[in-house]
Structures are given as C-alpha cells and as structure tokens.
Scaffold this active site. Structure first.
Site: not given
Length: 422
Positions: A128, A148, A150, A176, A280, A304, A335-336, A339, A358-359
């Site tokens: 990022s 990445q 913005y 993004t 993205k 996001h 993306d999203g 898990r 991500g997480r």
C-alpha cells in the site's frame, strides 16, 4: 506462597525473554485471529476486524463461501497435485497473493516481514502507498512486489509516486478506487492516534500495558509503532504524512473519472516500460467492461473487505458474472472473505486467477511476525491441496463451476440489465 510467587515470576521472565516460543504454529486462520486478539491492544485489533456501518458486507463476504458446497470423489484421487499459476506476468506457487493494506503497526517489521514471508512461499506482495515501510525496502526483499495507489494528490504527484515505485523495482501497479473510508460503525470505531508520541503512549498505556508479547516485539527493536506513510513523502522529505494527513489528501482530491483511470494506465505504462496495471474494487459487470476499455491488465473483484459501502454483496457472489464478461480480456482476481484453502478453490472454480488476502495475513503477522504470515500461507496451501485431492484433481487448472454445488439465487450480476441475467 513464596514458592508460588517465584514460579509466577519465572513464568513472566520466560515470557518476556521470548513470548513467541510458546506454541508458535497455528493450524488455521481462525486460530491466528484468536492469537492476534490476545496479543494486540484493543484499538489495534479493532482496526483489523471492523467493517463499515452494521457490518453486513464483511459478514456476507465470509458467509457466502459457506453456501457453496463440493461434490467429492471416493476413489481415483491424484497422487500429485499442483497449485502453481501465473498472475500479471509473475509465476506464483499458489493462487494466493498479499493484498495491500495500510500502516501495519501490528509488528515492528510490518510490510517487510510480510514481503519476506510471501517471497519464501513464492508469491506476490501487494504494498500500500499508506504502508509503514518504503517501496524500496519491500522490493529489496520480494522481487514480486506490486505497488498500490489511491487517487490522491495532483497528477504530477501521482506520476512521481509511480516513477518511484517503478525505479524501486515494482512489477506492477494496483489502483484502488473503491475506498470511501466509512467512519460509521454500529459498535463504535477504534481509536487511531494521529501519531505515537509520549503523550499518546501515556494516554493509551492502560490498553497496552497487559500486551506483553506485543510490547516485547517493539521493545526488542527499540522502536514504537510508526503511523506515517513513507511512500507518500514528497521528494527530499525526511518523513511522509501521518495516516490522517494521507486521508486529508484523499478527501481533498476530486474523485477520478474513467478518463482518469485510462490516464493512470497510460502513465504507468510509460514510466514502467509496460508493466501490468490492476484496478481493484470492481463489483459490477459494466464497470469491468469499462476497465478493460481503459486499458487495465487485471481487475480485482473487491468491496474493500467490507470497509466501504455497507450492503454491497459478497465478492464471491459477484465473481462469476464479472469473470464471464471480461475474463477472456484481462486477468480476474477475488478479494474479500478468504479464510481457508477451500475458499480459494471455490473462487478459482468460479473464474478467479487467484485471490488476494488481507485480514488473514495481518492476523498471522500479529500472532507470530514473519513466521506467522508464512504460517497463514501454508494453512491456505494445505487447504487447497486437500480440496483438490478430495475432488480427484491434479491441478487448479482443472477447476470449474462443475465441481461445485451452488444454490439458486447465489450469484449477483451487478451492472447487467435484468432481462440479460441468467
């Protein structure tokens, strides 16, 4: 009494010497999340899990995967299975790449630790421009780094940032554009300080004093969490803006048009010598087609992570329609809500080239630093392999919707006239 006290003190000393030695390996992303919650101060953990408003989208991102089922074979399994693929010109050992996330203050090495872990597992690092480590540092440890951006600042500033990323060795650019930074959360938003100074540390001491492992990691390196963004620093500046300074720049920049997206593609092509460009945040078929017309190399079907407009459908629901519409023109990733390795397999079967996480890796980073990120990638790899084995496949290239049981009404074809949906 005295013996018991001595025993407690010995345990405390052992934990302070290296609290990471206690059962460092975890067997699932869920366990990584549990450990992250125990190790991190409340506001830091809250920033990792929070979604916007009621959290409808962040919940659906994960729940939607549970609605898709497999139809496994009982015999005829393949002894060898491959999950290697390519994405945006890079060979990767599994269809999982690191999604760019801002200021990774959960660990003193932050993005550098994540990049090393990704490199050791043969995959792409997304960095990022709100990161806490510079693009030069990250590219130095992972030669599959994608920078990445913005849409922030004026055009000259954006070109300067592109040029810096290209000079550092970035293999591509990720734009993004789906970020609105929704502040309204039904359960309250975690506190994010402007900067970490003595006053902030004193004020927040009650929330961090009991987090021995987290404090030990920073104490060992003699650092404090850095909430500045070095990749947004002006040429010659010693430091970049704080998170809120970066947010202010975004907030005061006029939102981009499709002509601006095409301009970004053209400028990145010029400064990088033709390296790939990913857009993205695409959820709609009409947006995906306009992205292709603008010249992108790849798109990420993303909302996001549920931190944008609450009420947006899960990305896995939107994936098939987008992949069917533009998958023959550009590479599509998802993306999203990923898990588990089985989630990755479902996404690839529905048309994704790979997924971005991500997480999941941030929890791994909080749980055990660089090794924790590698652990997360290993967990996902194992889950992918198990799913391929169970379905009798030898490669992720053999995945298709035919291996899935999908309920009626699951898919969402956003941006498609109702009479053309099927």
């Amino acid at each position: 009494m005295e013996t018991s006290k001595s025993a407690r003190m010995a345990t405390i000393r052992k934990n302070l010497e290296n609290p990471w030695k206690q059962n460092p390996w975890f067997e699932s992303v869920a366990v990584a999340q549990q450990r992250a919650r125990k190790r991190l101060p409340g506001p830091v953990y809250g920033a990792l899990v929070a979604g916007s408003e009621r959290g409808q989208t962040i919940d659906d991102n994960q729940r939607a995967f549970t609605e898709i089922q497999f139809a496994p074979h009982v015999a005829g399994h393949q002894a060898e299975r491959s999950m290697a693929t390519t994405l945006m010109g890079q060979e990767i050992s599994l269809p999982v790449v690191i999604s760019p996330t801002g200021v990774q203050a959960v660990d003193p090495e932050g993005e550098v630790a994540v990049a090393r872990a990704a490199a050791s597992r043969g995959t792409i690092m997304g960095l990022s421009n709100f990161a806490s480590k510079s693009v030069e540092e990250v590219c130095a440890v992972n030669d599959k780094t994608f920078f990445q951006m913005y849409w922030t600042g004026d055009r000259d500033v954006m070109v300067q940032r592109m040029q810096r990323a290209a000079d550092a060795g970035s293999k591509g650019l990720i734009a993004t554009l789906d970020w609105s930074f929704s502040m309204g959360r039904d359960w309250g938003s975690p506190e994010i300080p402007e900067k970490v100074d003595l006053r902030t540390m004193v004020r927040m001491a009650p929330q961090v004093a009991t987090k021995v492992g987290w404090l030990w990691r920073f104490g060992k390196t003699g650092t404090i969490p850095d909430l500045t963004a070095p990749n947004l620093a002006a040429p010659g500046a010693a430091k970049g803006p704080t998170f809120f300074g970066a947010y202010y720049e975004w907030m005061t920049t006029t939102p981009p048009t499709w002509e601006d997206v095409a301009w970004m593609c053209e400028q990145w092509t010029r400064v990088s010598g033709g390296k790939p460009f990913m857009l993205k945040g695409v959820c709609r078929v009409d947006d995906a087609k306009r992205a292709v017309d603008a010249g992108v190399s790849a798109i990420s079907v993303s909302n996001h992570g549920g931190n944008n407009l609450d009420g947006t459908p899960a990305t896995i629901r939107c994936l098939a329609a987008v992949a069917e519409a533009v998958g023959h023109d550009v590479e599509v990733v998802l993306d999203g809500g990923v898990r588990r390795g089985s989630d990755v397999v479902k996404a690839v079967a529905l048309g994704a080239r790979a997924v971005m996480i991500g997480r999941a890796y941030l929890w791994g980073l909080a749980a055990n630093g660089e090794d924790g990120v590698g652990n997360v990638l290993d967990v996902l790899r194992s889950g992918i392999d198990s799913a391929l084995l169970g379905m009798g496949l030898s490669s992720i290239d053999q995945l298709s919707p035919d291996v899935l049981e999908i309920p009626d009404g699951f898919h969402r074809a956003l941006g498609v006239p109702a009479q053309h949906r099927h």
